[in-house]
Design a protein around this motif. Structure first.
Motif, short mmCIF file in Angstrom:
data_model
loop_
_atom_site.label_atom_id
_atom_site.label_comp_id
_atom_site.label_asym_id
_atom_site.label_seq_id
_atom_site.Cartn_x
_atom_site.Cartn_y
_atom_site.Cartn_z
N ALA A 184 102.53 62.68 52.16
CA ALA A 184 103.01 61.67 51.23
C ALA A 184 101.88 61.00 50.47
CB ALA A 184 103.82 60.62 51.99
N GLY A 185 100.62 61.28 50.84
CA GLY A 185 99.48 60.73 50.11
C GLY A 185 98.81 59.56 50.78
N ASN A 186 99.12 59.31 52.04
CA ASN A 186 98.55 58.18 52.76
C ASN A 186 97.26 58.56 53.49
OD1 ASN A 186 100.85 56.13 52.48
ND2 ASN A 186 101.91 57.93 53.28
N GLY A 187 96.48 57.54 53.85
CA GLY A 187 95.39 57.70 54.80
C GLY A 187 95.87 57.28 56.18
N LEU A 188 95.08 57.59 57.21
CA LEU A 188 95.49 57.29 58.58
C LEU A 188 94.44 56.47 59.32
CD1 LEU A 188 96.96 60.66 59.96
CD2 LEU A 188 98.21 58.71 59.02
N LEU A 189 94.93 55.49 60.07
CA LEU A 189 94.14 54.80 61.08
C LEU A 189 94.75 55.16 62.43
CD1 LEU A 189 93.81 51.20 59.55
CD2 LEU A 189 92.08 53.00 59.56
N LEU A 190 94.04 55.97 63.21
CA LEU A 190 94.54 56.37 64.53
C LEU A 190 94.04 55.34 65.54
CD1 LEU A 190 93.84 60.22 64.34
CD2 LEU A 190 95.95 58.98 63.77
N LEU A 191 94.96 54.58 66.09
CA LEU A 191 94.63 53.51 67.02
C LEU A 191 94.73 53.99 68.45
CD1 LEU A 191 96.72 50.68 65.30
CD2 LEU A 191 94.44 51.51 64.70
N ALA A 192 93.86 53.48 69.31
CA ALA A 192 93.90 53.89 70.72
C ALA A 192 93.22 52.84 71.57
CB ALA A 192 93.22 55.25 70.90
N ASP A 193 93.77 52.62 72.76
CA ASP A 193 93.07 51.79 73.73
C ASP A 193 91.75 52.45 74.09
OD1 ASP A 193 95.16 49.94 73.81
OD2 ASP A 193 96.21 51.08 75.37
N ALA A 194 90.80 51.65 74.50
CA ALA A 194 89.45 52.17 74.75
C ALA A 194 89.43 53.30 75.76
CB ALA A 194 88.54 51.02 75.22
N ASP A 195 90.34 53.28 76.74
CA ASP A 195 90.34 54.31 77.78
C ASP A 195 91.33 55.44 77.49
OD1 ASP A 195 92.55 52.69 78.05
OD2 ASP A 195 92.52 52.68 80.25
N ARG A 196 91.93 55.44 76.29
CA ARG A 196 92.91 56.48 75.96
C ARG A 196 92.68 57.02 74.55
NH1 ARG A 196 98.73 54.26 78.33
NH2 ARG A 196 98.15 54.30 80.53
N SER A 197 91.43 57.23 74.20
CA SER A 197 91.12 57.64 72.83
C SER A 197 91.04 59.15 72.67
CB SER A 197 89.79 57.02 72.41
OG SER A 197 88.74 57.47 73.25
N GLN A 198 91.10 59.90 73.76
CA GLN A 198 90.85 61.33 73.71
C GLN A 198 91.75 62.06 72.70
OE1 GLN A 198 91.17 63.26 77.52
NE2 GLN A 198 91.46 65.28 76.64
N SER A 199 93.06 61.84 72.79
CA SER A 199 93.98 62.58 71.92
C SER A 199 93.86 62.14 70.47
CB SER A 199 95.42 62.42 72.41
OG SER A 199 95.78 61.05 72.49
N ALA A 200 93.54 60.87 70.23
CA ALA A 200 93.35 60.39 68.86
C ALA A 200 92.14 61.04 68.22
CB ALA A 200 93.23 58.86 68.84
N VAL A 201 91.04 61.12 68.96
CA VAL A 201 89.84 61.76 68.45
C VAL A 201 90.10 63.24 68.19
CG1 VAL A 201 87.45 62.37 68.97
CG2 VAL A 201 88.31 60.09 69.54
N LEU A 202 90.84 63.86 69.08
CA LEU A 202 91.14 65.28 68.91
C LEU A 202 91.97 65.51 67.65
CD1 LEU A 202 90.89 68.11 70.04
CD2 LEU A 202 92.88 67.67 71.49
N LEU A 203 92.94 64.64 67.38
CA LEU A 203 93.73 64.78 66.16
C LEU A 203 92.84 64.60 64.93
CD1 LEU A 203 96.33 65.12 64.61
CD2 LEU A 203 96.87 62.71 65.04
N ALA A 204 91.89 63.68 65.00
CA ALA A 204 90.96 63.50 63.88
C ALA A 204 90.13 64.76 63.66
CB ALA A 204 90.05 62.30 64.15
N GLN A 205 89.74 65.41 64.73
CA GLN A 205 89.01 66.67 64.61
C GLN A 205 89.86 67.74 63.93
OE1 GLN A 205 87.92 66.93 68.90
NE2 GLN A 205 85.88 67.37 68.11
N LEU A 206 91.12 67.81 64.30
CA LEU A 206 92.01 68.79 63.68
C LEU A 206 92.18 68.50 62.19
CD1 LEU A 206 94.75 69.07 66.46
CD2 LEU A 206 93.04 70.79 65.87
N CYS A 207 92.24 67.22 61.82
CA CYS A 207 92.34 66.85 60.41
C CYS A 207 91.12 67.34 59.65
CB CYS A 207 92.48 65.34 60.26
SG CYS A 207 94.08 64.68 60.78
N ASP A 208 89.95 67.23 60.25
CA ASP A 208 88.75 67.69 59.56
C ASP A 208 88.71 69.21 59.49
OD1 ASP A 208 86.05 66.43 58.52
OD2 ASP A 208 85.56 68.30 59.55
N ALA A 209 89.17 69.87 60.55
CA ALA A 209 89.22 71.33 60.54
C ALA A 209 90.18 71.84 59.47
CB ALA A 209 89.65 71.85 61.91
N ALA A 210 91.18 71.03 59.12
CA ALA A 210 92.12 71.39 58.06
C ALA A 210 91.54 71.13 56.67
CB ALA A 210 93.42 70.62 58.22
#
Length: 260
Positions: free
Chosen positions: A166-192
């Motif tokens: 839709a043309g938006n940017g993303l802020l992936l929020l995560a608790d300090a001890d649960r950031s693994q999946s958010a960081v992984l999604l950010a990696q996939l975004c860059d790989a795309a």
């Protein structure tokens, strides 16, 4: 907190005119990572900078025709399948290995559905008087969409793809001890091959998550999450529109212009 961490060689924001040239830590995603990816701790100043960078990248991203954005986002189903074991490993804290792999397969199917049918929902809305078109309203992106993940499964890639299409940017929020999946999604975004800085990860204590929501234009939260309910109340107070996690309709992340 870092911008979209990335697989392979860094890019210099060639798709996001005037993108930041800050140094960003990179780390490759392996089929079987020795250690799960983690995002570094953040400060309020870093949150503000992440928002600024995401806004700059989002403006250029939104200016692209939707079918240009789709060209990058079509890579998501393939990426999820290519890194199936890695993504499943990020879910195994709460799911069995078999259930995690099935979850990744379902996410890949959902992403494919968004990329196959999402452009239809972004078509302008035509207002008719009989057979004549009286007015046409375009669908415009909301801006920055903050995504607070489901505690069990992390952020939903299909929801992220819908918001991005839709043309938006993303802020992936995560608790300090649960950031693994958010960081992984950010990696996939860059790989795309999405523009650098378009996707930001903010991981930290509650006050920093709240500060991110206050600067967002929309909030995605999972149903039934206690922390999600707190963020819903905050968004209501701030007048930030909300969407349930799992939404895969890009139109839900747009607003009609005022020309109708």
């Amino acid at each position: 907190m870092a911008g979209a961490a990335f697989m392979g060689e860094p890019r210099r924001g060639e798709l996001s005119r005037g993108a930041s040239t800050r140094a960003t830590e990179s780390f490759a995603v392996r089929a079987e990572p020795d250690e799960p990816p983690q995002s570094p701790p953040v400060t309020r100043a870093q949150v503000d900078e992440a928002v600024r960078q995401a806004q700059a990248a989002q403006h250029a991203w939104a200016a692209m025709p939707p079918y240009f954005r789709l060209a990058s986002l079509r890579r998501f189903p393939l990426l999820l399948r290519s890194f199936r074991v890695t993504v499943a490993a990020a879910l195994q804290g709460v799911l069995t290995q078999e259930a995690a792999l099935e979850r990744v397969d379902q996410l890949a199917r959902d992403c494919k559905q968004v990329t196959q049918h999402g452009l239809k929902s972004l078509r302008p809305v035509k207002h008719r008087s009989g057979v004549r078109v009286r007015a046409v309203q375009r669908r415009l992106p909301l801006g920055l969409v903050a995504v607070f993940p489901c505690p069990e499964t992390g952020p939903n890639p299909a929801t992220a793809v819908a918001a991005l299409l839709a043309g938006n940017g993303l802020l992936l929020l995560a608790d300090a001890d649960r950031s693994q999946s958010a960081v992984l999604l950010a990696q996939l975004c860059d790989a795309a091959r999405l523009p650098r800085d378009l996707v930001q990860v903010v991981s930290g204590p509650a006050e920093l998550i709240d500060a991110s929501v206050a600067q967002a234009d929309s909030l995605v939260v999972p149903p039934g999450s206690e922390r999600g309910q707190e963020l819903l109340r905050l968004a209501s107070q701030l007048g930030v529109p909300t969407t349930s996690d799992g939404c895969i309709d890009p139109a839900e992340f747009t607003a009609l212009d005022g020309q109708g």
